[in-house]
Design an enzyme around this catalytic site. Structure first.
Site, PDB file in Angstrom:
ATOM      1  N   HIS A 363       0.940  -0.972   0.001  1.00 42.06           N
ATOM      2  CA  HIS A 363      -0.047   0.209  -0.098  1.00 42.06           C
ATOM      3  C   HIS A 363       0.839   1.186  -0.022  1.00 42.06           C
ATOM      4  O   HIS A 363       0.760   2.223  -0.749  1.00 42.06           O
ATOM      5  CB  HIS A 363      -0.730  -0.097   1.300  1.00 42.06           C
ATOM      6  CG  HIS A 363      -1.825   1.066   1.412  1.00 42.06           C
ATOM      7  ND1 HIS A 363      -3.107   1.166   1.298  1.00 42.06           N
ATOM      8  CD2 HIS A 363      -1.724   2.384   1.816  1.00 42.06           C
ATOM      9  CE1 HIS A 363      -3.693   2.396   1.460  1.00 42.06           C
ATOM     10  NE2 HIS A 363      -2.578   3.309   1.850  1.00 42.06           N
ATOM     11  N   GLU A 364       1.668   1.289   0.964  1.00 43.38           N
ATOM     12  CA  GLU A 364       2.614   2.643   0.995  1.00 43.38           C
ATOM     13  C   GLU A 364       3.624   2.799  -0.166  1.00 43.38           C
ATOM     14  O   GLU A 364       3.843   4.052  -0.734  1.00 43.38           O
ATOM     15  CB  GLU A 364       3.346   2.418   2.463  1.00 43.38           C
ATOM     16  CG  GLU A 364       2.723   2.308   3.642  1.00 43.38           C
ATOM     17  CD  GLU A 364       1.632   3.429   3.716  1.00 43.38           C
ATOM     18  OE1 GLU A 364       0.406   2.998   4.384  1.00 43.38           O
ATOM     19  OE2 GLU A 364       1.755   4.534   3.032  1.00 43.38           O
ATOM     20  N   HIS A 367       1.823   4.275  -2.964  1.00 45.00           N
ATOM     21  CA  HIS A 367       1.542   5.764  -3.026  1.00 45.00           C
ATOM     22  C   HIS A 367       2.443   6.373  -3.805  1.00 45.00           C
ATOM     23  O   HIS A 367       2.276   7.514  -4.426  1.00 45.00           O
ATOM     24  CB  HIS A 367       1.476   6.226  -1.507  1.00 45.00           C
ATOM     25  CG  HIS A 367       0.071   6.283  -0.778  1.00 45.00           C
ATOM     26  ND1 HIS A 367      -1.031   6.773  -1.514  1.00 45.00           N
ATOM     27  CD2 HIS A 367      -0.351   5.546   0.403  1.00 45.00           C
ATOM     28  CE1 HIS A 367      -2.025   6.358  -0.380  1.00 45.00           C
ATOM     29  NE2 HIS A 367      -1.587   5.812   0.512  1.00 45.00           N
ATOM     30  N   GLU A 387      -6.183   6.507  -2.410  1.00 47.05           N
ATOM     31  CA  GLU A 387      -6.098   5.579  -1.223  1.00 47.05           C
ATOM     32  C   GLU A 387      -6.567   4.003  -1.664  1.00 47.05           C
ATOM     33  O   GLU A 387      -6.092   3.140  -1.530  1.00 47.05           O
ATOM     34  CB  GLU A 387      -6.910   5.801  -0.019  1.00 47.05           C
ATOM     35  CG  GLU A 387      -6.473   6.820   0.978  1.00 47.05           C
ATOM     36  CD  GLU A 387      -5.208   6.115   1.757  1.00 47.05           C
ATOM     37  OE1 GLU A 387      -4.003   6.767   1.483  1.00 47.05           O
ATOM     38  OE2 GLU A 387      -5.283   4.744   2.247  1.00 47.05           O
ATOM     39  N   HIS A 449      -9.939   7.746   3.256  1.00 47.34           N
ATOM     40  CA  HIS A 449      -9.604   6.636   3.899  1.00 47.34           C
ATOM     41  C   HIS A 449     -11.139   5.709   3.615  1.00 47.34           C
ATOM     42  O   HIS A 449     -11.349   4.515   3.570  1.00 47.34           O
ATOM     43  CB  HIS A 449      -9.005   6.271   4.983  1.00 47.34           C
ATOM     44  CG  HIS A 449      -7.744   6.685   5.051  1.00 47.34           C
ATOM     45  ND1 HIS A 449      -7.382   7.823   5.468  1.00 47.34           N
ATOM     46  CD2 HIS A 449      -6.441   5.880   4.798  1.00 47.34           C
ATOM     47  CE1 HIS A 449      -5.920   8.059   5.499  1.00 47.34           C
ATOM     48  NE2 HIS A 449      -5.527   6.869   5.158  1.00 47.34           N
TER      49      HIS A 449
END
Length: 717
Positions: A363-364, A367, A387, A449
């Site tokens: 996920h990170e 980004h 997100e 989110h």
């Protein structure tokens, strides 16, 4: 010769513990002497290969049961090869109570209809050992290995070496619990040569030994990922650091509780004299670093192997990562200004579990990919899409990693000990009590989110469709906002569409409506306008209350005429689309990969044809085309060229090919029609003048002796 078992890899040589051993094979014929391009295998895209691996992973438990493996054994898909005729060869590694089984690998051969036809084993049959608790300590194993080395002189264990518990299952030998220990000494590779020594973990007896290539590959025990292998480096003093030279020199640092605003403030690289990291507990500061290092490497590999993307910015450079950021931080984040990632240690809310799970790492890092591509604004609907993109790709990384302690699923952060068992769910985002599952005009004012739930829901439905199912051991239920039901196109296609839309069509201000347009275009790019994939994308958006579904290309709405092909095109006296198969499967629906240009058989005309049956075992398959307009005048007929070859004898019809129109059988051919070449067949369609019909070729084969039906140049006119 049965085409399903005539393959170049039929008789496999398995390199087991340094000794070449011939793997046993059940009912596998010798390979044809005729050389086939690519050894007879289809070329596969990275997406296609991963899809095949995913399928093999899904089949693993059923396959283990079919092969008679024991309850303590697991199969882990390693590779898949596909023949030109669609037969698959799946290579599995094996574990026993979580321990790797050396010599436990095997290759399962499946016919193109999925039927398991044979297996090539390194060690045949189920594996059992008395227990997995050794009598010999790792220290004793290391000392014994030093004394027993044969390939290096003055053997010793160094920081590069380790003793790992395994199950040793050499061909023809009784499996035993063992230590695989590497030792270093003077040998063919110089003073730093290494040797692997296999010792009985209970008696210390030497089982085998062989020289190995030297390299730095550490081991780790993470809080979330369990026991894994890590890529590490050595500094000038000989200490090891969590610097991954294979993935852009990504470095994992101990932030030492530096503030979120400056995670590098008190940071220090992890450094030690041994190359074993963490103990699986959050109390050990290395354990969270193991999670992060492993997760970021798998994310890198997923993007590289799936989309040919080299790192976050596609420049081959790794971003630094910081664990143990701040205090009681229930968060992880990517910061483009420092090109870095930060991971908190959690809080009392999640029993202080570090935020370093696989899907969180994916996920990170995603980004960063988003920042380097569409750079979606982190507010409003574009923020929700930002997100959602990270949730989607983080989920795909989890599937890709295939970590046995963290199987792929559509729950986000299910390893983080949250009160309800996850941070978010993609199958029904509303279950967390805050996320949106259906689009509404207020989506842009909701926390990103939670508005991300719309995109997450869309992706899940595109990939998996509706209805209840178990994925990665967890229950999922694909709900919709409009009551619709449909099947998905698979997660790999869905991810390819999303990534193309993100990297090609989305911009910083893209909202959900524009995301719908972008994904529809991406689906058309990848799979064709009016394709089933594009249609399902439209249905999934409609199912989350955004837009309406496109006409069904395979349903009541006729498929638009494709680009004309040399044979079988409307306007050339043929009511069929692609009657000569020269456009591959265009216009046709097949239950297996019948339409082929394999040179193992000969087409009647052109390069493509339909190869049906030929398994030599009980099987059925169909090839069909719908919504065919039979001419309203004259004497319409169906003509096609058919070649039948068989292993059967006599005139009894054991294996058949039926021609069905609107469900009615108009003609039947069988093994009794076998001949040396193609013969043109004609079926009268006068009773169907002016009607729209569905044509189907239906093959059926009994339990023994193969019959092959080759069909080409099909015409209705």
């Amino acid at each position: 010769m049965n085409r399903k078992t005539a393959l170049a890899a039929a008789v496999a040589a398995a390199l087991t513990l340094g000794t070449a051993a011939l793997a046993t094979s059940q009912n596998v014929a010798q390979a044809s002497a005729a050389a086939q391009p690519g050894a007879g295998f289809q070329s596969m895209s990275t997406i296609g290969r991963q899809a095949a691996l995913d399928q093999a992973g899904k089949e693993a438990a059923e396959t283990a049961k079919a092969l008679g493996l024991g309850p303590d054994e697991r199969l882990v898909a390693k590779d898949v090869l596909v023949d030109n005729d669609g037969a698959r060869h799946v290579r599995y590694d094996r574990t026993y109570r979580g321990l790797p089984v050396l010599g436990g690998d095997l290759v399962v051969h499946r016919a193109k209809n999925g039927k398991l036809t044979s297996t090539s084993w390194a060690h045949q049959g189920a594996i059992t050992v008395a227990g997995v608790t050794p009598k010999l300590s790792t220290q004793d194993a290391s000392k014994a290995a030093e004394r027993s080395a044969k390939h290096v002189k003055q053997a010793r264990t160094t920081n590069l070496d380790s003793s790992k518990l395994v199950v040793w299952a050499a061909a023809g030998k009784t499996p035993v619990l063992a230590y695989r220990t590497t030792v270093t000494g003077a040998g063919e590779a110089g003073a730093g040569s290494q040797e692997a020594v296999l010792l009985d973990a209970n008696t210390g007896a030497v089982l085998d030994s062989y020289p190995v290539e030297q390299g730095i590959s550490g081991s780790g025990d993470g809080v979330n990922v369990g026991q894994v292998t890590l890529e590490t480096s050595q500094d000038g003093s000989g200490n090891y650091t969590l610097t991954d030279g294979l993935h852009g020199s990504t470095v994992v640092y101990d932030s030492n509780n530096s503030p979120q605003s400056n995670p590098a403030q008190n940071a220090q690289p992890f450094s030690k004299s041994t190359d074993s990291w963490g103990d699986g507990t959050a109390a050990n500061r290395e354990s969270a670093a193991v999670d992060a290092s492993f997760g970021l490497a798998k994310t890198w590999d997923y993007y590289k192997n799936t989309f040919n993307r080299s790192g976050i910015r596609n420049d081959g450079r790794g971003a630094p990562a910081y664990v143990h950021v701040d205090n009681q931080l229930l968060n992880a984040f990517y910061d483009d200004s420092c090109f870095c990632m930060s991971f908190g240690d959690g809080s009392s809310q999640n029993n202080n579990t570090p935020l370093t799970a696989l899907d969180v790492s994916g996920h990170e890092m995603t980004h960063g990919v988003t920042a380097a591509t569409a750079n979606l604004n982190y507010s409003g609907e574009s923020g929700g899409l930002n997100e959602s993109t990270s949730d989607i790709m983080g989920t795909m990384v989890e599937f890709y990693a295939n970590d046995p302690v963290n199987p792929g699923n559509y729950y986000i952060g299910e390893k983080l000990n949250m009160g309800n068992g996850y941070l978010r769910r993609m199958d029904d985002p509303t279950l967390d009590g805050s996320s949106l599952g259906c689009y509404n005009s207020n989506a842009g004012s909701v926390d990103v989110h939670y508005s991300s739930g719309i995109g997450n829901h869309f992706f899940y439905l595109t990939a998996e469709g509706t209805g209840a199912k178990t994925i990665g051991g967890l229950p999922h239920n694909g709900t919709t906002c409009n009551g619709d039901t449909f099947a998905g196109i698979g997660k790999d296609k869905a991810a390819a569409i999303w990534y193309r839309a993100l990297s090609t069509y989305m911009t910083s201000t893209t909202d959900y409506a524009a995301a719908r347009t972008a994904t529809l275009q991406a689906a058309a790019d990848l799979y064709g306008a009016n394709s089933q994939e594009q249609y399902i994308v439209s249905k999934a958006w409609a199912a989350v209350s955004l837009g309406t579904a496109l006409p069904d290309p395979g349903g009541s709405t006729p498929t638009p005429t494709p680009t004309p092909s040399p044979t079988g095109t409307p306007g050339s006296g043929n009511a069929l689309v692609n009657g000569g198969f020269e456009q591959g499967a265009t216009g046709w629906t097949q239950s297996a990969n019948d339409i082929t240009n394999s040179n193992q058989q000969t087409p009647h005309g052109g390069s493509w044809y339909a190869w049906m049956m030929g398994y030599g075992s009980a099987a059925t398959e169909t090839l069909s085309q719908n919504n065919i307009a039979v001419p309203a005048t004259g004497s319409p007929k169906l003509t096609f060229w058919l070649k039948v070859t068989t292993q059967e004898t006599g005139s009894t019809a054991y294996d058949t090919l039926k021609v069905n129109l609107n469900g009615t059988t108009l003609a039947t051919y069988s093994n009794a029609n076998a001949g040396a070449g193609y013969v043109q067949k004609t079926v009268d369609l006068s009773a169907y003048r002016g009607q729209t019909v569905n044509l189907q070729f239906a093959g059926q084969e009994d339990a023994s002796l193969a019959t092959t039906f080759l069909v080409d140049d099909v015409k209705i006119g």
